[in-house]
Structure formats: C-alpha cells, structure tokens
Design a protein around this motif. Structure first.
Motif, mmCIF file in Angstrom:
data_model
loop_
_atom_site.group_PDB
_atom_site.id
_atom_site.type_symbol
_atom_site.label_atom_id
_atom_site.label_comp_id
_atom_site.label_asym_id
_atom_site.label_seq_id
_atom_site.Cartn_x
_atom_site.Cartn_y
_atom_site.Cartn_z
ATOM 1 N N TYR A 56 -52.897 18.445 -104.504
ATOM 2 C CA TYR A 56 -53.395 19.818 -104.719
ATOM 3 C C TYR A 56 -53.944 20.306 -106.000
ATOM 4 C CZ TYR A 56 -51.253 20.660 -100.122
ATOM 5 O OH TYR A 56 -50.696 20.844 -98.761
ATOM 6 N N ARG A 64 -44.061 26.717 -109.680
ATOM 7 C CA ARG A 64 -45.099 25.641 -110.013
ATOM 8 C C ARG A 64 -44.663 24.713 -111.045
ATOM 9 N NH1 ARG A 64 -51.296 27.586 -109.405
ATOM 10 N NH2 ARG A 64 -51.017 29.083 -107.543
ATOM 11 N N GLU A 65 -43.977 25.455 -112.172
ATOM 12 C CA GLU A 65 -43.436 24.623 -113.281
ATOM 13 C C GLU A 65 -42.205 23.735 -112.994
ATOM 14 O OE1 GLU A 65 -41.651 26.008 -117.599
ATOM 15 O OE2 GLU A 65 -41.585 27.389 -116.024
ATOM 16 N N LEU A 125 -52.336 20.292 -108.974
ATOM 17 C CA LEU A 125 -51.213 20.844 -109.947
ATOM 18 C C LEU A 125 -51.105 19.817 -110.927
ATOM 19 C CD1 LEU A 125 -49.446 23.366 -110.263
ATOM 20 C CD2 LEU A 125 -47.490 21.967 -109.364
ATOM 21 N N ALA A 183 -48.312 17.849 -105.304
ATOM 22 C CA ALA A 183 -48.702 18.120 -106.627
ATOM 23 C C ALA A 183 -49.709 17.422 -107.000
ATOM 24 C CB ALA A 183 -47.201 17.635 -107.502
ATOM 25 N N PRO A 234 -56.047 24.430 -109.424
ATOM 26 C CA PRO A 234 -55.136 24.080 -108.237
ATOM 27 C C PRO A 234 -55.634 24.765 -106.992
ATOM 28 C CG PRO A 234 -54.072 24.851 -110.291
ATOM 29 C CD PRO A 234 -55.574 25.312 -110.528
ATOM 30 N N LEU A 247 -51.462 26.540 -102.953
ATOM 31 C CA LEU A 247 -50.110 26.474 -103.982
ATOM 32 C C LEU A 247 -49.854 28.363 -104.387
ATOM 33 C CD1 LEU A 247 -50.888 23.722 -106.470
ATOM 34 C CD2 LEU A 247 -49.016 23.794 -104.493
ATOM 35 N N ARG A 297 -44.207 20.781 -111.022
ATOM 36 C CA ARG A 297 -44.537 19.577 -112.074
ATOM 37 C C ARG A 297 -43.670 18.659 -112.597
ATOM 38 N NH1 ARG A 297 -47.360 24.432 -114.088
ATOM 39 N NH2 ARG A 297 -49.654 24.601 -113.676
#
Length: 223
Positions: free
Chosen positions: A213, A161-162, A215, A210, A149, A153, A165
């Motif tokens: 980047y 981050r979770e 993720l 997302a 990532p 971030l 997503r």
C-alpha cells in the motif's frame, strides 16, 4: 499448552523436531503429516495452535496447504510457520501474502525454533533475517510505485500508521512501545486495531500491506 502439528515428508526431520518440542513443558505435538493434504485434514480435525509446515512436499505442497488453512474460517486461529532449506525461496512473498505467520530455515538453532513456535502462537510474525531480506528485495525489484499511500490506509489514524511502519521494520510490541514512549499494552492495542481495520490475519500480512500500500518504501528507514 501450545498444540503443534508437524508437516514434513521426511520422517527423520519430523522425529528430530518432535524431540526438541516435546522436551518443553508448554509445547505438545498433537500430530504429524507427510504432505500438505494430510496436514490440512489434521488441522481441521485437531485445530492445533501452530503448524510447522515444510514448503516442499509431494502432492499438495506446504504453500498450497498454508493457503487453504488461511482461507478456511474454521482455522482462523491456526498459525502456520513455514520451514525451508532455501533462504531465497521464490515463494516467500506469495506465502506470506496468503497467510503464513512466518518462515524459518531448517538449520535454525533449537532455541530459535522454540522461540518461533511461542511467538507464532501469540500471533506475532517470525521470519528469518535472510528471508526478510528476500521479501524486501521482492518489493524493491518491482516497478516504482506512487509515493502517495493507498487510500485503503485512510481507515488508520496517524499513530496507527506510525505503528504499522514499525511493524514492517520488524519491531516487537515491546520495541514499538519503547520507541513511541507508550506502554506495551498500548502498543499491543494499536497493533490489534491495525489488524482489525485492514482485515489482516496476523503481523506478517500487516508487513506485506505496508509495502503493497506504499506506506513503506524498500530501503527507507522505518523511523
């Protein structure tokens, strides 16, 4: 009361949408515009909550008007929902990246249109499923990115981050809360912090980031 600006070059289309919106007690159409330039001028004068903007209009089109609205700090609270007859419009990705809150097809059912306006007014993203598939395909067709990532971030915590997503997977705050077993208020707080840390105008831009980047990888499960 949610104040709405309608921008479409077809008077009959505007009249039909206005009739649907004005039947609702919490919605009010404050102005209409036949092109992007007029829409931008009306936004600056009236500061509507939501703009329903046709993509293809003569002169300044809806995409350019949306970009100018997103770039104007005075219009930071104005949410733009793009209307299109094309579910494979080649400008979907660019417009989302520039600040449009969402996309709807013009054959959307009235109930879905009303829901979209209310969702946009809250600052949530609303994109037709077919348009979402187009957006994901846009990323899938690009050269493979590093699986690491982006360092941008690093400002996010692991939980943020979770949550990011799950936003990219199209989850609502309520769905995020249920999946992570937290309160809806906690989920909303996480979303707000993510937007603030990344400088995102709304959830649509969080979705784009997302993918951009690294993720989220197109085709991979969100959870």
């Amino acid at each position: 009361m949610i104040r709405i600006l309608l921008a479409d070059d077809q008077r009959l289309v505007r009249a039909g949408i206005r009739g649907i919106l004005d039947d609702e007690d919490d919605l009010h159409v404050v102005a209409e515009a036949a092109d992007g330039r007029a829409a931008l001028a009306a936004c600056r004068e009236l500061l509507p909550d939501v703009v329903l903007m046709d993509i293809r209009m003569p002169g300044t089109d809806g995409l350019e008007a949306a970009r100018r609205i997103a770039a104007d700090e005075r219009l930071a609270d104005v949410k733009v929902v793009m209307l299109t007859t094309f579910d494979l419009d080649e400008y979907v990705y660019g417009a989302l990246r520039s600040g449009a809150t969402g996309f709807l097809l013009k054959d959307t059912e009235p109930a879905e249109l009303l829901h979209a306006v209310r969702v946009a007014a809250r600052g949530d993203a609303l994109i037709s499923p077919s348009v979402t598939r187009r957006l994901i395909a846009e990323f899938a067709e690009r050269p493979e990115r590093s699986r690491t990532p982006d360092r941008r971030l690093d400002v996010l915590t692991g939980r943020e981050r979770e949550v990011m997503r799950l936003i990219a997977a199209g989850r609502t705050n309520g769905e995020i809360a249920a999946q992570l077993v937290v309160s809806p208020l906690t989920a909303k707080t996480h979303v707000s912090r993510i937007m603030a840390k990344l400088g995102a105008r709304d959830r649509s831009q969080v979705v784009v980031m997302a993918y951009e980047y690294g993720l989220v990888v197109p085709g991979a499960p969100a959870d």
